[in-house]
Design an enzyme around this catalytic site. Structure first.
Site, short mmCIF file in Angstrom:
data_model
loop_
_atom_site.label_atom_id
_atom_site.label_comp_id
_atom_site.label_asym_id
_atom_site.label_seq_id
_atom_site.Cartn_x
_atom_site.Cartn_y
_atom_site.Cartn_z
N CYS A 56 -16.84 10.03 11.30
CA CYS A 56 -16.40 9.33 10.13
C CYS A 56 -16.05 7.95 10.19
CB CYS A 56 -15.20 10.11 9.27
SG CYS A 56 -15.67 11.85 8.89
N ASP A 77 -3.00 -3.44 3.34
CA ASP A 77 -3.13 -4.33 4.25
C ASP A 77 -2.60 -5.53 3.73
OD1 ASP A 77 -4.69 -2.89 6.05
OD2 ASP A 77 -6.58 -3.34 5.17
#
Length: 396
Positions: free
Chosen positions: A50, A130
Protein backbone atom coordinates in the site's frame (compact mmCIF):
# COMPACT_ATOMS: atom_id res chain seq x y z
CA UNK A 1 -30.60 14.08 24.70
CA UNK A 2 -31.54 10.83 26.44
CA UNK A 3 -30.30 8.63 23.60
CA UNK A 4 -26.98 10.47 23.49
CA UNK A 5 -26.40 9.91 27.20
CA UNK A 6 -27.27 6.21 27.01
CA UNK A 7 -25.36 5.32 23.83
CA UNK A 8 -21.60 6.02 24.08
CA UNK A 9 -21.18 5.53 20.32
CA UNK A 10 -23.40 8.52 19.50
CA UNK A 11 -21.29 11.56 18.64
CA UNK A 12 -21.82 15.29 18.71
CA UNK A 13 -20.65 16.48 15.29
CA UNK A 14 -20.03 19.98 13.95
CA UNK A 15 -21.74 20.40 10.57
CA UNK A 16 -21.74 23.22 8.08
CA UNK A 17 -25.43 24.07 8.11
CA UNK A 18 -26.84 23.22 11.51
CA UNK A 19 -24.00 23.50 14.01
CA UNK A 20 -23.75 20.67 16.56
CA UNK A 21 -25.89 17.63 15.81
CA UNK A 22 -26.11 14.09 17.14
CA UNK A 23 -24.70 11.48 14.80
CA UNK A 24 -24.87 7.73 15.23
CA UNK A 25 -22.30 5.33 13.76
CA UNK A 26 -22.86 4.34 10.14
CA UNK A 27 -25.47 1.59 9.75
CA UNK A 28 -25.60 0.18 6.20
CA UNK A 29 -29.16 -1.08 6.63
CA UNK A 30 -30.38 2.43 7.46
CA UNK A 31 -29.38 3.36 3.89
CA UNK A 32 -30.92 0.25 2.28
CA UNK A 33 -27.50 -1.36 1.88
CA UNK A 34 -26.74 -4.95 2.76
CA UNK A 35 -25.85 -5.47 6.41
CA UNK A 36 -22.54 -7.00 5.31
CA UNK A 37 -21.44 -3.80 3.51
CA UNK A 38 -17.90 -2.76 4.51
CA UNK A 39 -16.27 0.35 3.07
CA UNK A 40 -12.81 -1.04 3.78
CA UNK A 41 -13.40 -3.80 1.22
CA UNK A 42 -12.98 -1.18 -1.48
CA UNK A 43 -9.36 -0.80 -0.39
CA UNK A 44 -8.57 -4.48 -0.98
CA UNK A 45 -5.28 -4.48 -2.90
CA UNK A 46 -5.03 -8.30 -3.07
CA UNK A 47 -1.68 -8.44 -1.31
CA UNK A 48 -0.13 -5.45 -3.10
CA UNK A 49 2.00 -3.08 -1.03
CA UNK A 50 0.00 0.00 0.00
CA UNK A 51 2.96 2.36 0.25
CA UNK A 52 6.43 2.90 -1.12
CA UNK A 53 9.04 1.53 1.35
CA UNK A 54 10.67 4.34 3.32
CA UNK A 55 14.20 3.61 2.12
CA UNK A 56 13.07 3.58 -1.53
CA UNK A 57 11.17 6.83 -1.10
CA UNK A 58 14.20 8.52 0.47
CA UNK A 59 16.36 7.58 -2.53
CA UNK A 60 13.76 8.89 -4.95
CA UNK A 61 13.32 12.24 -3.26
CA UNK A 62 16.96 12.88 -2.38
CA UNK A 63 17.99 13.34 -6.02
CA UNK A 64 14.94 15.51 -6.64
CA UNK A 65 15.81 17.66 -3.63
CA UNK A 66 19.39 18.05 -4.82
CA UNK A 67 18.37 19.03 -8.36
CA UNK A 68 15.83 21.49 -7.05
CA UNK A 69 18.16 23.23 -4.64
CA UNK A 70 20.91 23.58 -7.26
CA UNK A 71 18.69 24.91 -10.05
CA UNK A 72 20.09 28.38 -10.95
CA UNK A 73 17.16 29.27 -13.18
CA UNK A 74 14.54 29.74 -10.50
CA UNK A 75 12.96 33.18 -11.07
CA UNK A 76 12.37 35.35 -8.02
CA UNK A 77 13.80 32.69 -5.67
CA UNK A 78 17.56 32.95 -4.98
CA UNK A 79 19.36 29.69 -4.26
CA UNK A 80 19.76 30.57 -0.58
CA UNK A 81 16.04 31.26 -0.05
CA UNK A 82 14.43 29.38 2.87
CA UNK A 83 12.70 26.75 0.78
CA UNK A 84 11.53 23.68 2.63
CA UNK A 85 9.78 20.73 1.14
CA UNK A 86 10.90 17.46 -0.34
CA UNK A 87 11.34 14.88 2.42
CA UNK A 88 9.52 16.95 5.05
CA UNK A 89 5.87 17.53 5.86
CA UNK A 90 5.16 20.62 3.75
CA UNK A 91 6.45 22.66 0.88
CA UNK A 92 7.29 26.18 2.08
CA UNK A 93 7.92 28.49 -0.86
CA UNK A 94 8.76 32.24 -0.69
CA UNK A 95 6.37 34.19 -2.91
CA UNK A 96 7.13 37.06 -5.26
CA UNK A 97 5.47 39.34 -2.73
CA UNK A 98 7.93 40.24 0.03
CA UNK A 99 7.66 38.59 3.41
CA UNK A 100 5.10 35.96 2.43
CA UNK A 101 5.42 32.21 1.92
CA UNK A 102 3.07 29.64 0.48
CA UNK A 103 2.78 26.52 2.61
CA UNK A 104 1.26 23.56 0.81
CA UNK A 105 0.75 19.84 1.25
CA UNK A 106 -1.20 16.93 -0.25
CA UNK A 107 -2.13 13.44 0.83
CA UNK A 108 -4.63 10.68 0.06
CA UNK A 109 -5.18 7.05 1.02
CA UNK A 110 -7.61 4.13 1.00
CA UNK A 111 -10.56 3.59 3.38
CA UNK A 112 -9.38 2.26 6.72
CA UNK A 113 -12.70 2.50 8.62
CA UNK A 114 -16.19 1.43 7.61
CA UNK A 115 -18.01 4.65 8.51
CA UNK A 116 -17.92 6.82 5.34
CA UNK A 117 -18.53 10.09 7.20
CA UNK A 118 -15.70 9.38 9.65
CA UNK A 119 -13.49 8.32 6.75
CA UNK A 120 -13.99 11.76 5.21
CA UNK A 121 -13.13 13.47 8.49
CA UNK A 122 -10.02 11.35 8.97
CA UNK A 123 -8.84 12.08 5.42
CA UNK A 124 -9.24 15.83 5.87
CA UNK A 125 -7.54 15.79 9.29
CA UNK A 126 -4.69 13.81 7.78
CA UNK A 127 -4.12 16.37 5.03
CA UNK A 128 -4.21 19.30 7.44
CA UNK A 129 -1.85 17.56 9.85
CA UNK A 130 1.14 18.34 7.66
CA UNK A 131 0.44 22.06 8.02
CA UNK A 132 0.05 21.68 11.76
CA UNK A 133 3.38 19.84 11.98
CA UNK A 134 5.00 23.06 10.70
CA UNK A 135 3.23 25.08 13.38
CA UNK A 136 0.84 26.55 10.80
CA UNK A 137 -2.61 26.88 12.37
CA UNK A 138 -4.56 28.67 9.62
CA UNK A 139 -5.41 27.03 6.30
CA UNK A 140 -6.59 29.35 3.50
CA UNK A 141 -8.02 26.73 1.15
CA UNK A 142 -8.48 23.00 0.57
CA UNK A 143 -9.06 20.88 -2.51
CA UNK A 144 -10.54 17.39 -2.37
CA UNK A 145 -9.13 14.38 -4.23
CA UNK A 146 -11.57 11.50 -4.60
CA UNK A 147 -11.58 8.19 -6.45
CA UNK A 148 -14.85 6.27 -6.66
CA UNK A 149 -14.37 2.52 -6.77
CA UNK A 150 -15.52 0.83 -9.97
CA UNK A 151 -16.55 -2.11 -7.76
CA UNK A 152 -19.28 -0.07 -6.05
CA UNK A 153 -22.81 -0.67 -7.24
CA UNK A 154 -24.83 2.45 -7.95
CA UNK A 155 -26.66 2.34 -4.61
CA UNK A 156 -23.42 2.01 -2.64
CA UNK A 157 -21.85 4.88 -4.56
CA UNK A 158 -24.85 7.16 -4.05
CA UNK A 159 -24.89 6.51 -0.30
CA UNK A 160 -21.18 6.36 0.53
CA UNK A 161 -19.57 9.08 -1.58
CA UNK A 162 -21.77 11.99 -0.34
CA UNK A 163 -21.09 10.90 3.26
CA UNK A 164 -17.33 10.84 2.67
CA UNK A 165 -17.49 14.30 1.07
CA UNK A 166 -19.61 15.65 3.93
CA UNK A 167 -17.16 14.35 6.54
CA UNK A 168 -14.26 15.93 4.67
CA UNK A 169 -16.09 19.25 4.38
CA UNK A 170 -17.15 19.27 8.05
CA UNK A 171 -13.58 18.66 9.20
CA UNK A 172 -12.40 21.53 7.00
CA UNK A 173 -15.07 23.73 8.58
CA UNK A 174 -13.85 22.73 12.04
CA UNK A 175 -10.35 23.79 10.94
CA UNK A 176 -11.66 27.21 9.89
CA UNK A 177 -11.23 26.66 6.18
CA UNK A 178 -13.30 25.50 3.20
CA UNK A 179 -13.15 23.12 0.25
CA UNK A 180 -13.38 25.06 -3.01
CA UNK A 181 -12.60 22.40 -5.61
CA UNK A 182 -10.59 19.31 -6.38
CA UNK A 183 -10.73 16.33 -8.70
CA UNK A 184 -12.59 13.03 -8.85
CA UNK A 185 -11.99 9.88 -10.92
CA UNK A 186 -13.10 6.27 -11.03
CA UNK A 187 -10.58 3.71 -9.87
CA UNK A 188 -10.47 0.03 -8.84
CA UNK A 189 -9.98 1.19 -5.23
CA UNK A 190 -11.72 3.98 -3.35
CA UNK A 191 -9.34 6.76 -2.29
CA UNK A 192 -9.90 10.04 -0.45
CA UNK A 193 -7.55 12.94 0.28
CA UNK A 194 -6.82 16.47 -0.70
CA UNK A 195 -4.58 19.52 -0.87
CA UNK A 196 -4.17 22.16 1.84
CA UNK A 197 -2.71 25.58 1.06
CA UNK A 198 -2.03 28.68 3.08
CA UNK A 199 -0.10 31.93 2.64
CA UNK A 200 1.67 33.16 5.75
CA UNK A 201 4.47 35.26 7.15
CA UNK A 202 7.71 33.69 8.33
CA UNK A 203 6.72 33.87 12.00
CA UNK A 204 3.64 31.72 11.38
CA UNK A 205 5.54 28.50 10.73
CA UNK A 206 8.19 26.67 12.72
CA UNK A 207 11.11 25.29 10.71
CA UNK A 208 11.56 21.71 11.99
CA UNK A 209 15.36 21.66 12.35
CA UNK A 210 16.23 23.39 15.63
CA UNK A 211 16.25 20.57 18.20
CA UNK A 212 18.96 20.93 20.84
CA UNK A 213 20.50 18.58 23.37
CA UNK A 214 18.28 18.54 26.46
CA UNK A 215 14.99 18.87 24.58
CA UNK A 216 12.32 16.25 25.18
CA UNK A 217 10.03 14.55 22.67
CA UNK A 218 6.28 14.94 23.09
CA UNK A 219 3.62 12.89 21.28
CA UNK A 220 0.05 14.21 21.05
CA UNK A 221 -1.92 11.08 20.05
CA UNK A 222 -1.78 7.46 21.14
CA UNK A 223 -0.28 4.78 18.91
CA UNK A 224 -1.97 1.60 17.73
CA UNK A 225 -4.56 2.89 15.25
CA UNK A 226 -3.55 0.45 12.51
CA UNK A 227 -3.76 -2.45 14.94
CA UNK A 228 -7.19 -1.29 16.13
CA UNK A 229 -8.75 -0.94 12.67
CA UNK A 230 -7.31 -4.29 11.54
CA UNK A 231 -8.53 -6.05 14.67
CA UNK A 232 -12.00 -4.62 14.05
CA UNK A 233 -12.02 -5.99 10.50
CA UNK A 234 -11.00 -9.40 11.87
CA UNK A 235 -14.23 -9.65 13.88
CA UNK A 236 -15.75 -10.89 10.58
CA UNK A 237 -12.79 -13.17 9.74
CA UNK A 238 -12.73 -16.21 12.02
CA UNK A 239 -9.27 -17.39 10.98
CA UNK A 240 -7.67 -14.08 11.88
CA UNK A 241 -9.86 -13.50 14.92
CA UNK A 242 -8.72 -16.84 16.37
CA UNK A 243 -5.15 -15.47 16.46
CA UNK A 244 -6.02 -12.68 18.88
CA UNK A 245 -9.16 -13.73 20.79
CA UNK A 246 -7.14 -15.07 23.71
CA UNK A 247 -5.73 -11.61 24.48
CA UNK A 248 -8.68 -9.34 23.66
CA UNK A 249 -12.48 -9.46 23.73
CA UNK A 250 -14.85 -8.31 20.99
CA UNK A 251 -15.92 -5.43 23.23
CA UNK A 252 -12.28 -4.42 23.75
CA UNK A 253 -11.77 -4.34 19.98
CA UNK A 254 -14.88 -2.25 19.35
CA UNK A 255 -13.85 0.27 22.01
CA UNK A 256 -10.33 0.47 20.60
CA UNK A 257 -11.73 0.95 17.10
CA UNK A 258 -13.89 3.88 18.19
CA UNK A 259 -10.96 5.37 20.12
CA UNK A 260 -8.86 5.07 16.96
CA UNK A 261 -11.55 6.74 14.81
CA UNK A 262 -11.91 9.60 17.28
CA UNK A 263 -8.14 10.04 17.45
CA UNK A 264 -7.59 9.96 13.69
CA UNK A 265 -10.39 12.46 13.04
CA UNK A 266 -9.16 14.90 15.72
CA UNK A 267 -7.34 17.90 14.30
CA UNK A 268 -3.80 18.65 15.46
CA UNK A 269 -4.63 22.36 15.34
CA UNK A 270 -4.50 23.00 19.10
CA UNK A 271 -1.26 21.04 19.31
CA UNK A 272 0.19 23.28 16.58
CA UNK A 273 -0.98 26.49 18.24
CA UNK A 274 0.65 25.45 21.52
CA UNK A 275 3.94 24.76 19.72
CA UNK A 276 4.34 28.54 19.41
CA UNK A 277 3.33 29.20 23.01
CA UNK A 278 5.86 26.72 24.41
CA UNK A 279 8.74 27.45 22.00
CA UNK A 280 8.89 24.18 20.07
CA UNK A 281 12.12 23.54 18.17
CA UNK A 282 10.51 21.39 15.46
CA UNK A 283 7.93 18.71 14.83
CA UNK A 284 6.54 16.16 12.42
CA UNK A 285 3.29 14.25 12.27
CA UNK A 286 3.31 10.49 12.80
CA UNK A 287 1.63 8.76 9.87
CA UNK A 288 2.35 5.95 7.41
CA UNK A 289 5.94 5.17 8.36
CA UNK A 290 5.18 4.83 12.06
CA UNK A 291 6.64 6.59 15.08
CA UNK A 292 10.25 5.55 14.49
CA UNK A 293 10.17 6.16 10.74
CA UNK A 294 9.03 9.74 11.15
CA UNK A 295 11.31 10.32 14.15
CA UNK A 296 14.26 9.24 12.01
CA UNK A 297 13.28 11.59 9.21
CA UNK A 298 12.92 14.51 11.63
CA UNK A 299 16.25 13.70 13.29
CA UNK A 300 18.06 13.52 9.95
CA UNK A 301 17.08 17.11 9.12
CA UNK A 302 18.40 18.71 12.33
CA UNK A 303 21.02 21.45 12.12
CA UNK A 304 22.66 20.37 15.37
CA UNK A 305 24.40 17.04 15.97
CA UNK A 306 21.61 15.42 17.96
CA UNK A 307 19.77 12.09 18.14
CA UNK A 308 16.35 11.12 19.45
CA UNK A 309 15.89 8.36 22.02
CA UNK A 310 12.34 7.13 22.68
CA UNK A 311 11.58 5.52 26.05
CA UNK A 312 7.77 5.52 26.28
CA UNK A 313 5.08 4.25 23.89
CA UNK A 314 1.51 5.37 24.62
CA UNK A 315 -0.72 2.75 22.97
CA UNK A 316 -4.50 2.36 22.73
CA UNK A 317 -5.59 -0.14 25.40
CA UNK A 318 -5.07 -3.83 24.56
CA UNK A 319 -3.52 -3.07 21.17
CA UNK A 320 0.02 -3.84 22.31
CA UNK A 321 -1.17 -7.31 23.32
CA UNK A 322 -2.94 -7.76 19.97
CA UNK A 323 0.21 -6.74 18.12
CA UNK A 324 2.31 -9.24 20.09
CA UNK A 325 -0.21 -12.00 19.38
CA UNK A 326 0.27 -11.35 15.66
CA UNK A 327 4.00 -11.97 15.78
CA UNK A 328 6.00 -9.46 13.77
CA UNK A 329 3.12 -8.34 11.55
CA UNK A 330 2.64 -4.79 12.84
CA UNK A 331 5.98 -4.04 14.56
CA UNK A 332 4.08 -1.67 16.83
CA UNK A 333 6.57 -1.72 19.71
CA UNK A 334 9.43 -1.37 17.22
CA UNK A 335 7.87 1.90 15.99
CA UNK A 336 7.03 0.83 12.44
CA UNK A 337 3.25 0.41 12.64
CA UNK A 338 1.42 2.90 10.41
CA UNK A 339 -0.51 5.63 12.21
CA UNK A 340 -2.97 7.27 9.85
CA UNK A 341 -3.64 10.88 10.91
CA UNK A 342 -1.49 10.37 14.00
CA UNK A 343 -0.24 12.87 16.52
CA UNK A 344 2.52 15.44 16.35
CA UNK A 345 5.99 14.41 17.51
CA UNK A 346 7.43 17.62 18.93
CA UNK A 347 10.86 18.70 20.17
CA UNK A 348 10.24 20.95 23.18
CA UNK A 349 12.50 22.56 25.78
CA UNK A 350 12.52 20.28 28.81
CA UNK A 351 11.23 23.01 31.12
CA UNK A 352 8.23 23.71 28.84
CA UNK A 353 7.11 20.15 28.05
CA UNK A 354 5.03 19.37 31.14
CA UNK A 355 3.15 22.65 30.80
CA UNK A 356 2.52 21.89 27.12
CA UNK A 357 1.00 18.50 27.96
CA UNK A 358 -1.12 20.00 30.74
CA UNK A 359 -2.35 22.79 28.45
CA UNK A 360 -3.35 20.48 25.60
CA UNK A 361 -5.31 18.27 28.01
CA UNK A 362 -7.05 21.32 29.45
CA UNK A 363 -8.07 22.60 26.01
CA UNK A 364 -8.95 19.30 24.30
CA UNK A 365 -9.60 16.81 27.07
CA UNK A 366 -6.97 14.57 25.46
CA UNK A 367 -3.57 13.57 26.77
CA UNK A 368 -0.13 14.22 25.35
CA UNK A 369 2.95 12.35 26.57
CA UNK A 370 6.66 12.97 27.03
CA UNK A 371 8.07 9.93 25.25
CA UNK A 372 11.79 10.57 24.85
CA UNK A 373 14.80 12.84 24.91
CA UNK A 374 17.13 14.65 22.53
CA UNK A 375 20.77 13.85 23.17
CA UNK A 376 24.08 14.48 21.41
CA UNK A 377 24.38 12.21 18.39
CA UNK A 378 24.54 11.73 14.66
CA UNK A 379 20.99 12.71 13.62
CA UNK A 380 19.43 9.31 14.22
CA UNK A 381 16.44 8.06 16.20
CA UNK A 382 15.90 4.85 18.13
CA UNK A 383 13.53 3.19 20.58
CA UNK A 384 15.18 1.61 23.63
CA UNK A 385 15.14 -2.20 23.89
CA UNK A 386 12.34 -2.40 26.47
CA UNK A 387 10.25 0.76 26.17
CA UNK A 388 7.57 1.50 28.73
CA UNK A 389 4.13 0.84 27.19
CA UNK A 390 1.51 3.29 28.46
CA UNK A 391 -1.99 1.81 28.11
CA UNK A 392 -4.30 4.58 26.90
CA UNK A 393 -7.94 3.85 27.79
CA UNK A 394 -10.14 2.88 24.85
CA UNK A 395 -13.48 4.60 24.26
CA UNK A 396 -15.97 3.81 27.04
Amino acid sequence: MGDYQQDPMVHLELTGNTGLVLRRPFDPTAHDLDASFRLTRFADLKGRCCKVPKEVLEKLVSSLQQDYMQDPDQPFMPINSPRIGIGLDCSVIPLRHGGLCMVQTTDFFYPIVDDPYMMGKIACSNVLSDLYAMGVTECDNMLMLLAVSTKMIEKERDVVIPLIMRGFKDSALEAGTSVTGGHSVVNPWCTIGGVATTVCQNNEFIVPDNAVVGDVLVLTKALGTQVAVNAHQWLDQSERWNRIKLVVSEEDVRKAYHRAMDSMSRLNRVAARLMHKYNAHGATDVTGFGLLGHAQTLASHQKNEVSFVIHNLPVIAKMAAVAKACGNMFQLLQGHSAETSGGLLICLPREQAAAYCKDIEKQEGCQAWIIGIVEKGSRTARIIDKPRVIEVPAKD
